[in-house]
Design a protein around this motif. Structure first.
Motif, PDB file in Angstrom:
ATOM      1  N   LEU A 175       0.742  -1.196   0.156  1.00  0.00           N
ATOM      2  CA  LEU A 175      -0.528  -0.106  -0.419  1.00  0.00           C
ATOM      3  C   LEU A 175       0.666   1.213   0.152  1.00  0.00           C
ATOM      4  O   LEU A 175       1.858   1.290   0.704  1.00  0.00           O
ATOM      5  N   ILE A 176       0.789   1.693  -0.692  1.00  0.00           N
ATOM      6  CA  ILE A 176       0.778   3.826  -0.774  1.00  0.00           C
ATOM      7  C   ILE A 176       0.496   4.711  -0.144  1.00  0.00           C
ATOM      8  O   ILE A 176      -1.507   4.912  -1.115  1.00  0.00           O
ATOM      9  N   ALA A 177       0.590   5.224   0.711  1.00  0.00           N
ATOM     10  CA  ALA A 177       0.049   6.285   1.220  1.00  0.00           C
ATOM     11  C   ALA A 177       0.678   7.775   0.865  1.00  0.00           C
ATOM     12  O   ALA A 177       1.820   7.693   0.903  1.00  0.00           O
ATOM     13  N   TYR A 178      -0.098   8.712   0.690  1.00  0.00           N
ATOM     14  CA  TYR A 178       0.480   9.842  -0.150  1.00  0.00           C
ATOM     15  C   TYR A 178      -0.390  11.004   0.194  1.00  0.00           C
ATOM     16  O   TYR A 178      -1.587  11.173   0.712  1.00  0.00           O
ATOM     17  N   SER A 179      -0.406  12.727   0.902  1.00  0.00           N
ATOM     18  CA  SER A 179      -0.369  13.531   0.981  1.00  0.00           C
ATOM     19  C   SER A 179       0.034  15.149   0.465  1.00  0.00           C
ATOM     20  O   SER A 179       1.702  15.182  -0.401  1.00  0.00           O
ATOM     21  N   THR A 180      -0.610  15.530  -0.323  1.00  0.00           N
ATOM     22  CA  THR A 180      -0.344  17.082  -0.388  1.00  0.00           C
ATOM     23  C   THR A 180      -0.886  18.111   0.829  1.00  0.00           C
ATOM     24  O   THR A 180      -2.398  18.059   0.885  1.00  0.00           O
ATOM     25  N   VAL A 181      -0.203  19.513   0.503  1.00  0.00           N
ATOM     26  CA  VAL A 181      -0.912  20.657   1.634  1.00  0.00           C
ATOM     27  C   VAL A 181      -0.459  21.464   0.564  1.00  0.00           C
ATOM     28  O   VAL A 181       0.755  22.260  -0.267  1.00  0.00           O
ATOM     29  N   ARG A 222      -2.960  25.101   4.433  1.00  0.00           N
ATOM     30  CA  ARG A 222      -4.749  25.532   3.964  1.00  0.00           C
ATOM     31  C   ARG A 222      -5.264  23.749   4.052  1.00  0.00           C
ATOM     32  O   ARG A 222      -6.510  23.625   4.291  1.00  0.00           O
ATOM     33  N   GLY A 223      -5.529  23.449   2.325  1.00  0.00           N
ATOM     34  CA  GLY A 223      -5.866  22.736   1.654  1.00  0.00           C
ATOM     35  C   GLY A 223      -4.972  21.866   1.898  1.00  0.00           C
ATOM     36  O   GLY A 223      -4.348  21.462   1.142  1.00  0.00           O
ATOM     37  N   TRP A 224      -5.425  20.818   2.459  1.00  0.00           N
ATOM     38  CA  TRP A 224      -5.560  19.201   2.368  1.00  0.00           C
ATOM     39  C   TRP A 224      -5.730  18.220   1.285  1.00  0.00           C
ATOM     40  O   TRP A 224      -7.243  18.307   1.910  1.00  0.00           O
ATOM     41  N   ARG A 225      -4.697  16.976   1.431  1.00  0.00           N
ATOM     42  CA  ARG A 225      -5.182  15.377   0.279  1.00  0.00           C
ATOM     43  C   ARG A 225      -4.744  14.821   0.551  1.00  0.00           C
ATOM     44  O   ARG A 225      -3.098  14.609   1.151  1.00  0.00           O
ATOM     45  N   ILE A 226      -5.160  13.522   1.042  1.00  0.00           N
ATOM     46  CA  ILE A 226      -4.475  12.990   1.650  1.00  0.00           C
ATOM     47  C   ILE A 226      -5.203  11.892   0.679  1.00  0.00           C
ATOM     48  O   ILE A 226      -6.440  11.375   0.277  1.00  0.00           O
ATOM     49  N   HIS A 227      -4.179  10.420   0.440  1.00  0.00           N
ATOM     50  CA  HIS A 227      -4.750   9.092  -0.482  1.00  0.00           C
ATOM     51  C   HIS A 227      -4.125   8.004   0.133  1.00  0.00           C
ATOM     52  O   HIS A 227      -2.683   8.193   0.616  1.00  0.00           O
ATOM     53  N   LEU A 228      -4.449   6.991  -0.275  1.00  0.00           N
ATOM     54  CA  LEU A 228      -3.746   5.459   0.374  1.00  0.00           C
ATOM     55  C   LEU A 228      -3.963   4.351  -1.007  1.00  0.00           C
ATOM     56  O   LEU A 228      -5.531   4.637  -1.366  1.00  0.00           O
ATOM     57  N   GLU A 229      -3.327   4.192  -1.404  1.00  0.00           N
ATOM     58  CA  GLU A 229      -3.481   3.715  -2.833  1.00  0.00           C
ATOM     59  C   GLU A 229      -3.379   1.949  -2.852  1.00  0.00           C
ATOM     60  O   GLU A 229      -2.366   1.941  -2.063  1.00  0.00           O
ATOM     61  N   LEU A 230      -3.908   1.505  -2.521  1.00  0.00           N
ATOM     62  CA  LEU A 230      -4.666  -0.239  -2.994  1.00  0.00           C
ATOM     63  C   LEU A 230      -3.923  -0.973  -3.898  1.00  0.00           C
ATOM     64  O   LEU A 230      -4.109  -0.048  -5.527  1.00  0.00           O
ATOM     65  N   PRO A 231      -3.824  -2.416  -3.473  1.00  0.00           N
ATOM     66  CA  PRO A 231      -3.622  -2.940  -4.612  1.00  0.00           C
ATOM     67  C   PRO A 231      -4.241  -3.069  -5.695  1.00  0.00           C
ATOM     68  O   PRO A 231      -5.874  -2.796  -5.646  1.00  0.00           O
TER      69      PRO A 231
END
Length: 227
Positions: free
Chosen positions: A144-150, A202-211
């Motif tokens: 699994l891959i996790a990533y974020s941006t602000v 201020r703006g947050w995006r969070i992601h978790l990429e599954l198989p």
């Protein structure tokens, strides 16, 4: 004081099954990297800027479930807050689910009291979750891959292979806090910051990429609380 948690209206990503979850406990785990030497270095780095070391490694912060929210705007108490992408384990009705969340934290308070700094902020959570079944295990946790941006800037990215497995975390959590039955939300830890420093955007995006390419995601903005 624990407040009455607003039920979380979630959906299982493959089936669309609705879930109304009112967790009895919210636990945020910290210092969950598998590499213990890296954990020790991180604790030393934080100590250098005044953040006290944890009582245990991993550390477990028992917080008010009322902090959980799937809203897209969350209020914060000051300018020095920031989020972190985390895999989130949800236990509901004897079943386990995987979600993506953000351990939004007051970095000013963190230098004095880590638990208080986490309790000072809402814990955003994506409303789409993946079903795991009766055991707390993902099909391919290490893949699994996790990533974020602000504010559109890449902030974190990495494989969950660097974090302890959720089954291991549950065992250690029960040993530290006592066996926890019933519905539970467990934030499982986060990844290093790409730039090495907290950003207070201020703006947050969070992601978790599954198989298979399915992505659990959530976006939210912070808003200063009127005082």
């Amino acid at each position: 004081m624990t407040s009455a948690a607003v039920p979380l209206n979630l959906h299982v990503i493959d089936t669309g099954e609705p879930l109304s979850v009112s967790p009895e406990r919210l636990i945020v785990a910290g210092y969950t990297a598998r590499d213990q030497a890296a954990v020790a270095r991180h604790i030393a780095e934080l100590a250098a800027i005044g953040v006290p070391p944890p009582a245990t490694v991993p550390a477990f912060y028992d917080l008010d479930p009322g902090l959980l929210t799937t809203e897209t705007v969350v209020e914060v108490g000051g300018p020095s807050t920031s989020g972190e992408v985390e895999p989130v384990l949800i236990r509901h009705g004897g079943r386990y689910f995987l979600a993506v969340g953000s351990d939004h934290t007051d970095r000013q308070r963190e230098r004095e009291d880590i638990a208080a700094s986490k309790a000072a902020c809402a814990k955003p959570l994506g409303e789409w979750v993946a079903a795991l079944g009766s055991e707390p295990t993902a099909e391919d946790w290490d893949g699994l891959i996790a990533y974020s941006t602000v504010d559109g800037v890449p902030y974190q990215r990495g494989s969950l292979s660097t974090l302890r497995h959720p089954r291991d975390l549950l065992e250690r959590m029960n040993a530290a806090l006592g066996d926890a039955d019933g519905d539970l939300v467990l934030f499982c830890g986060t990844l290093p910051l790409l730039g090495g420093e907290f950003l207070h955007g201020r703006g947050w995006r969070i992601h978790l990429e599954l198989p298979g390419g399915t992505v659990l995601t959530h976006a939210y903005e912070t808003k200063r609380r009127n005082v």
